[in-house]
Design an enzyme around this catalytic site. Structure first.
Site, PDB file in Angstrom:
ATOM      1  N   HIS A 161      23.685 -30.787  50.615  1.00 26.28           N
ATOM      2  CA  HIS A 161      24.978 -30.194  50.908  1.00 26.28           C
ATOM      3  C   HIS A 161      25.938 -30.997  51.670  1.00 26.28           C
ATOM      4  CE1 HIS A 161      23.338 -26.613  49.040  1.00 26.28           C
ATOM      5  NE2 HIS A 161      22.568 -26.276  49.821  1.00 26.28           N
ATOM      6  N   ASP A 197      16.277 -28.364  43.593  1.00 29.38           N
ATOM      7  CA  ASP A 197      16.790 -27.348  44.714  1.00 29.38           C
ATOM      8  C   ASP A 197      17.158 -26.041  44.131  1.00 29.38           C
ATOM      9  OD1 ASP A 197      16.686 -27.200  47.992  1.00 29.38           O
ATOM     10  OD2 ASP A 197      18.358 -25.988  47.344  1.00 29.38           O
ATOM     11  N   HIS A 199      19.749 -24.228  45.473  1.00 32.83           N
ATOM     12  CA  HIS A 199      21.211 -24.177  45.784  1.00 32.83           C
ATOM     13  C   HIS A 199      21.795 -25.511  45.305  1.00 32.83           C
ATOM     14  CE1 HIS A 199      18.897 -21.775  48.879  1.00 32.83           C
ATOM     15  NE2 HIS A 199      20.274 -20.890  48.742  1.00 32.83           N
ATOM     16  N   ASP A 286      12.856 -24.260  46.981  1.00 30.28           N
ATOM     17  CA  ASP A 286      13.376 -22.713  47.154  1.00 30.28           C
ATOM     18  C   ASP A 286      13.646 -21.885  45.856  1.00 30.28           C
ATOM     19  OD1 ASP A 286      15.154 -24.367  46.838  1.00 30.28           O
ATOM     20  OD2 ASP A 286      16.308 -23.893  48.607  1.00 30.28           O
TER      21      ASP A 286
END
Length: 346
Positions: A161, A197, A199, A286
């Site tokens: 991120h 991932d 996200h 995740d």
């Protein structure tokens, strides 16, 4: 498979985060790396090595020097302002505000300028931990450049991120992007990033968005409903020279293995067509069905299948740890990807 790990990751621990209107214990905590490390040892994955302390130059190939200086010094500046506790930003620019091209002078204004959320704070030793996470990624890249078929960089805090000059989403330095640039600077002319991932890796996208030498492919929660929001739509395909080299696969809440794996397979085929000379995998697990902050429904055996398909790409491959917050299954799921890779002949 060599695993690179440093206990220096303990130097970063935000005690809490703001989650859906509540102050809660942070999901991104030191326990995560230790659980994965224990599983690496349990299955006998391979040697566990401590990364060397690298100079800042490889980090500044990805992140702007002013941002690096900000991360290094902001905690001391916070203290000098008479403030206690962890450093938190609390205000961000709205889309209606005119753009600015340099950081403001005030502390809180710069915190806003260099961040995009309140997922993680900056503590007295966050910089040291983030720097050592980047070192961990660099060591893994150097191992692959030195002839290893694959390596695992057990990075914490995670990185995907973080952009050229901003932090957020638990991330401060973009470990995967730093590794990608290491491959490029060593002469690998085309490098692919496969972000599995849950996200969207908004930072990785931002860093490579205008480049044709790095292909970025990501399967993730649709930004209409999922963090980090605003980026990660399929229409975002790169710009300028990078047009067509950014691939987003936004998927709905509740996505299960058949739908996820179809997007994953398309991304793998695009990587094969790209003719990369190295692959960096942003390894988030995740997507697991019981992850507390995610909405996909993958199960533990699926992570072995992910590793096997990545092995079939037949590329020098570096795995860089990102997210995964279902503590009970975290170690097994993460290491299943790695053992699935190795058992498939990667």
């Amino acid at each position: 498979m060599k695993t690179f790990y440093t206990a220096d990751h303990h130097l970063h621990h935000s005690g809490m985060e703001l989650s859906f209107g509540k102050i809660v214990e942070t999901f991104e905590k030191p326990e995560r790396a230790e659980i994965i490390l224990a599983r690496v040892k349990e299955v006998g994955l391979g040697p566990i090595l401590t990364p060397q302390d690298y100079e800042l130059a490889p980090i500044k190939r990805v992140h702007t020097p002013d941002y690096v200086d900000f991360l290094k010094g902001v905690y001391e500046e916070w203290q000098a302002a008479g403030r206690d506790g962890e450093v938190w930003p609390y205000s961000w620019r709205h889309r209606s505000m005119p753009p600015i091209d340099k950081a403001p002078s005030g502390l809180d204004a710069r915190l806003s300028y260099y961040s995009f959320d309140m997922a993680g704070s900056i503590t007295a030793t966050t910089w040291q931990a983030a720097k050592r996470a980047a070192d961990t990624a660099l060591a893994g890249a150097d191992a692959v450049l030195g002839g290893e078929r694959t390596a695992f960089s057990l990075c914490r805090p995670p990185g995907h991120h973080a952009g050229r000059d901003f932090f957020g989403g638990y991330c401060y330095l973009n470990n995967a992007a730093i590794a990608v640039q290491r491959f490029r600077d060593a002469g690998r002319s085309r490098v692919a990033v496969l972000d599995v991932d849950y996200h969207h890796g908004n930072g990785t996208q931002e860093i490579f968005y205008d480049r044709a030498d790095v292909l970025v492919a990501s399967m993730h929660g649709d930004p209409d409903f999922e963090f980090p929001f605003h980026l990660g739509y399929a229409r975002e395909r790169g710009e300028g020279a990078g047009e067509g080299f950014n691939l987003n696969y936004p998927l709905p809440s509740g996505t299960q293995w058949p739908e996820w794996s179809a997007a994953f397979e398309d991304a793998c085929r695009r990587i094969e067509a790209f003719d990369a000379q190295a692959l960096v995998v942003s390894l988030g697990v995740d997507t697991y069905k019981e992850d507390p902050i995610s909405q996909f429904k993958l199960d533990t055996p699926h992570f072995s299948e992910i590793g096997a398909r990545i092995a079939a790409l037949d590329l020098p491959t570096l795995f860089v740890m990102e997210g995964g917050y279902a503590i009970g299954a975290l170690g097994v799921n993460a290491v299943n990807v790695l053992t699935g890779f190795e058992q498939a002949g990667g």
